[in-house]
Design an enzyme around this catalytic site. Structure first.
Site, PDB file in Angstrom:
ATOM      1  N   ASP A   1      -4.984   3.671  -4.603  1.00 53.40           N
ATOM      2  CA  ASP A   1      -4.926   4.046  -3.440  1.00 53.40           C
ATOM      3  C   ASP A   1      -5.949   5.360  -3.250  1.00 53.40           C
ATOM      4  OD1 ASP A   1      -4.546   5.180  -0.926  1.00 53.40           O
ATOM      5  OD2 ASP A   1      -2.385   5.423  -1.219  1.00 53.40           O
TER       6      ASP A   1
ATOM      7  N   HIS B   1       0.942  -1.278   0.061  1.00 54.14           N
ATOM      8  CA  HIS B   1      -0.039   0.015   0.107  1.00 54.14           C
ATOM      9  C   HIS B   1       0.903   1.295  -0.080  1.00 54.14           C
ATOM     10  CE1 HIS B   1      -2.623   2.855   2.338  1.00 54.14           C
ATOM     11  NE2 HIS B   1      -3.149   2.802   1.198  1.00 54.14           N
TER      12      HIS B   1
ATOM     13  N   TYR C   1      10.225  13.747 -12.692  1.00 55.95           N
ATOM     14  CA  TYR C   1      11.385  12.936 -12.742  1.00 55.95           C
ATOM     15  C   TYR C   1      12.045  12.543 -11.241  1.00 55.95           C
ATOM     16  CZ  TYR C   1      12.074  13.805 -17.815  1.00 55.95           C
ATOM     17  OH  TYR C   1      11.928  14.096 -19.080  1.00 55.95           O
TER      18      TYR C   1
END
Length: 143
Positions: free
Chosen positions: A66, A22, A115
């Protein structure tokens, strides 16, 4: 062989998806993304012949997003110098979300923040996707 697992999901990718917990994140990188340098400290999975939309359609039936954050499906935002350009693939991403995770929306992150964020991902999947701005970060939820 397993039932109901897309043949686009390699054994290595299936293992990584199972290992993730998770809140862990995985990057689906287009062909222009600096996948090897971003994934220096993380796992990299080669999927050179695959497009990201097809891979999302294979991953999302197995991978819960999530719900405890608004950043479970993150896309790299367009650079200012690209003007009003809206990548066509984004509408395909929305269709994939509507099909598999209709309660979720894309969120956007600037290129260099993307990035840096990607360097913390559990793994990076280097695809053969040729569309621009086609990178996606998925944050894993609970089942």
């Amino acid at each position: 062989m397993l039932k109901n697992v897309s043949p686009l999901i390699s054994p290595q990718l299936l293992k990584v998806l199972c290992e993730m917990g998770h809140g862990d994140e995985i990057v689906l990188a287009d062909a222009n993304f600096p996948a090897e340098s971003i994934a220096q400290n993380n796992q990299i999975i080669r999927a050179d012949g695959l497009g990201i939309v097809d891979l999302l359609n294979a991953i999302l039936p197995l991978f819960p997003l999530d719900p405890y954050t608004d950043k479970s499906f993150i896309v790299m935002s367009v650079e200012e110098r690209d003007g009003d350009y809206v990548p066509e693939i984004w509408s395909e991403f929305e269709q994939v979300l509507e099909k598999h995770e209709p309660d979720f929306k894309m969120t956007f992150m600037s290129r260099f923040d993307y990035y840096e964020h990607s360097k913390k991902a559990y793994a990076v999947i280097a695809t053969g996707e040729k569309a621009t701005y086609a990178n996606v970060i998925l944050k894993k939820g609970v089942i």
